[in-house]
Design a protein around this motif. Structure first.
Motif, PDB file in Angstrom:
ATOM      1  N   UNK A   2       0.838  -1.196   0.000  1.00 32.11           N
ATOM      2  CA  UNK A   2       0.000   0.000   0.000  1.00 32.11           C
ATOM      3  C   UNK A   2       0.880   1.257   0.000  1.00 32.11           C
ATOM      4  N   UNK A   3       0.267   2.391  -0.350  1.00 31.15           N
ATOM      5  CA  UNK A   3       1.026   3.646  -0.263  1.00 31.15           C
ATOM      6  C   UNK A   3       0.115   4.810   0.041  1.00 31.15           C
ATOM      7  N   UNK A   4       0.728   5.825   0.608  1.00 31.16           N
ATOM      8  CA  UNK A   4       0.052   7.092   0.868  1.00 31.16           C
ATOM      9  C   UNK A   4       0.879   8.183   0.208  1.00 31.16           C
ATOM     10  N   UNK A   5       0.204   9.232  -0.288  1.00 35.45           N
ATOM     11  CA  UNK A   5       0.977  10.405  -0.703  1.00 35.45           C
ATOM     12  C   UNK A   5       0.504  11.590   0.139  1.00 35.45           C
ATOM     13  N   UNK A   6       1.394  12.562   0.306  1.00 43.54           N
ATOM     14  CA  UNK A   6       1.022  13.802   0.995  1.00 43.54           C
ATOM     15  C   UNK A   6       1.705  14.960   0.282  1.00 43.54           C
ATOM     16  N   UNK A  16       5.796  10.346  -0.344  1.00 42.44           N
ATOM     17  CA  UNK A  16       5.053   9.093  -0.475  1.00 42.44           C
ATOM     18  C   UNK A  16       5.652   8.079   0.479  1.00 42.44           C
ATOM     19  N   UNK A  17       4.786   7.323   1.143  1.00 41.37           N
ATOM     20  CA  UNK A  17       5.258   6.208   1.967  1.00 41.37           C
ATOM     21  C   UNK A  17       4.720   4.937   1.329  1.00 41.37           C
ATOM     22  N   UNK A  71       8.956   0.349   5.528  1.00 35.76           N
ATOM     23  CA  UNK A  71       8.328   1.381   4.673  1.00 35.76           C
ATOM     24  C   UNK A  71       9.370   2.276   3.994  1.00 35.76           C
ATOM     25  N   UNK A  72       9.135   2.519   2.722  1.00 41.56           N
ATOM     26  CA  UNK A  72      10.054   3.363   1.936  1.00 41.56           C
ATOM     27  C   UNK A  72       9.442   4.753   1.843  1.00 41.56           C
ATOM     28  N   UNK A  73      10.189   5.760   2.236  1.00 41.71           N
ATOM     29  CA  UNK A  73       9.691   7.141   2.111  1.00 41.71           C
ATOM     30  C   UNK A  73      10.408   7.844   0.966  1.00 41.71           C
ATOM     31  N   UNK A  74       9.619   8.389   0.057  1.00 45.11           N
ATOM     32  CA  UNK A  74      10.169   9.159  -1.063  1.00 45.11           C
ATOM     33  C   UNK A  74       9.769  10.620  -0.891  1.00 45.11           C
ATOM     34  N   UNK A  75      10.695  11.521  -1.169  1.00 47.23           N
ATOM     35  CA  UNK A  75      10.399  12.949  -1.051  1.00 47.23           C
ATOM     36  C   UNK A  75      10.787  13.659  -2.344  1.00 47.23           C
ATOM     37  N   UNK A 132      -4.718  19.380  -7.297  1.00 45.94           N
ATOM     38  CA  UNK A 132      -3.827  19.574  -8.445  1.00 45.94           C
ATOM     39  C   UNK A 132      -3.109  18.283  -8.827  1.00 45.94           C
ATOM     40  N   UNK A 133      -2.873  18.152 -10.118  1.00 51.65           N
ATOM     41  CA  UNK A 133      -2.171  16.967 -10.634  1.00 51.65           C
ATOM     42  C   UNK A 133      -0.685  16.967 -10.289  1.00 51.65           C
ATOM     43  N   UNK A 134      -0.231  17.988  -9.597  1.00 54.88           N
ATOM     44  CA  UNK A 134       1.158  17.972  -9.107  1.00 54.88           C
ATOM     45  C   UNK A 134       1.389  16.729  -8.231  1.00 54.88           C
ATOM     46  N   UNK A 135       0.352  16.289  -7.537  1.00 55.78           N
ATOM     47  CA  UNK A 135       0.422  15.124  -6.638  1.00 55.78           C
ATOM     48  C   UNK A 135       0.898  13.871  -7.374  1.00 55.78           C
TER      49      UNK A 135
END
Ligand code: EPS
Length: 388
Positions: A2-6, A16-17, A71-75, A132-135
């Motif tokens: 699973x993943x979440x974006x913020x 994103x996690x 969990x992998x965190x991407x920034x 916004x589609x920036x996400x």
């Protein structure tokens, strides 16, 4: 998996996690960055893409280039944040910010009006920053990791733009290799040169007239094992999961699997893919793939082929009629900086969300805490399928 974006479009960064990637998968920052930059390109993008140069920072879940199973965190930083800092500050309202500075003229087609009413907001910025589609940059990061996992099983997720502004591409008679080669040279991710020229003309016309354009892209998954997804329950059907994933991309209004809507118009004999058996390879196969590689919610071993329709972006330079949320006056909708056409970018996002769903289906079928264990399970299943 699973993943979440913020993250907000003009906030400090997107995050994103991602959880559920097995240990010992080699992660390449270069590959993730390449995917991020593919999303930024395409004829018809706006000025924002001249500001940003999306680059990933990996904050957790990876050590010495390999995943840990955690969990992998991407920034991804927003360079534009520098210019928006007072207005998008998480804690303090900027001095001198007046009521008139709020965005109160909703754009038809955007989340502005419904989002503001639902969340009790009187400034559409409080909605549009997230809608916004920036996400999607964060989702492309997640998709890149999923793609790296799929590569370990020789699976690939690719895409092509097949329609923009009503101009259709014709690539049915081309091999996959030729499609990808031509697509990579195209400004629109479109493998049909003649159609690409006409599409560019349409984008130029829309730019001049202050309008925007949508289109259709196709995502193809190569080398898919038979048996991903399941027929046993509605929320395990892979076609349903892919449809949801694609539909969740900003501005997507339609999804087709294989023949899609066309299959409703043909008799059964013109829709279903007859079954053949190649005894030398011990393999069932089809001569057609109208099902798009999925039957009963399960992959059948053919290419997975899905299409998504993107509506034109709702920000128009010559705006549509709207109503001010405060005064209730008839007004012209707000004009934000935006793209005229973002279908090539959406195709890259489409690849990413499809890659995530395919990787998730692979994780469900083959499990394993480490890549070695997952591969062992995969090999033993492939062996079983060969021996049927
Ligand atoms: C986008 C960033 C946004 C838009 C676009 C996609 O940047 P800005 O709003 O600063 O110009 O270019 O988003 C929209 C179309 C939208 O409606 O919000 C991106 O990174 O892809």
């Amino acid at each position: 998996m699973r993943y979440l974006t913020a993250g907000e479009s003009h906030g400090r960064c997107l995050t994103a996690i991602l959880e559920g990637i097995p240990a010992n998968l080699k992660l390449s920052k270069e590959f993730i960055d390449k995917e991020l930059s593919r999303r930024q390109s395409g004829y018809g993008r706006g000025k924002r893409m001249e500001i940003e140069e999306d680059e990933v920072e990996i904050l957790s879940g990876v050590r010495w280039g390999e995943t840990l199973g955690s969990p992998i965190t991407l920034l991804i930083r927003n360079k534009d944040w520098e210019n928006w800092q007072p207005l998008m500050d998480p804690l303090t309202r900027p001095e001198g910010f007046k009521e008139e500075d709020k965005l109160t003229k909703p754009r038809p087609g955007h989340a502005d009006l419904a989002g503001a009413i639902k969340y009790s907001q009187k400034d559409f910025r409080d909605v549009l920053e997230r809608s916004s589609a920036r996400e999607t940059a964060a989702r492309v990061g997640v998709g890149a990791v999923a793609k790296l996992l799929l590569k370990e099983f020789e699976m690939e997720v690719v895409s092509q733009v097949v329609e923009i502004g009503g101009v259709k591409a014709h690539t049915a008679d081309l091999t996959m290799e030729k499609i990808l080669k031509a697509r990579d040279k195209s400004k629109l991710g479109c493998a049909d040169k003649t159609a690409e020229k006409l599409m560019i003309e349409e984008i130029e016309k829309a730019t001049k007239s202050g309008d925007s354009l949508g289109g259709i892209f196709e995502v193809i998954v190569i080398n898919v094992p038979i048996g991903l997804g399941s027929h046993v329950h509605w929320d395990r059907k892979l076609d349903a999961l892919l449809a949801q994933a694609l539909m969740s991309i900003q501005a997507i209004k339609g999804v087709e699997i294989g023949l899609g809507f066309e299959s409703a118009r043909r008799p059964g004999s013109g829709v279903h893919d007859e079954i053949y058996y190649e005894s030398k390879k011990g393999k069932f196969y089809r001569k057609t793939n109208r099902a798009g590689g999925i039957e009963g919610g399960i992959t059948n071993g053919e290419l997975v082929v899905v299409r998504a329709a993107m509506k034109p972006i709702p920000t128009l330079k010559i705006p549509l009629q709207s109503v001010d949320i405060v005064s209730k006056d008839t007004v012209k909708a707000a004009v934000e900086r935006s793209d005229v056409c973002a279908v090539p970018a959406a195709a890259v996002v489409g690849e990413a969300v499809v890659a995530f769903e395919m990787a998730k289906a692979m994780r469900e079928k083959f499990g394993g805490d480490s890549l070695t264990e997952m591969k062992r399970n995969y090999q033993s299943y492939i062996e079983y399928v060969r021996q049927i």
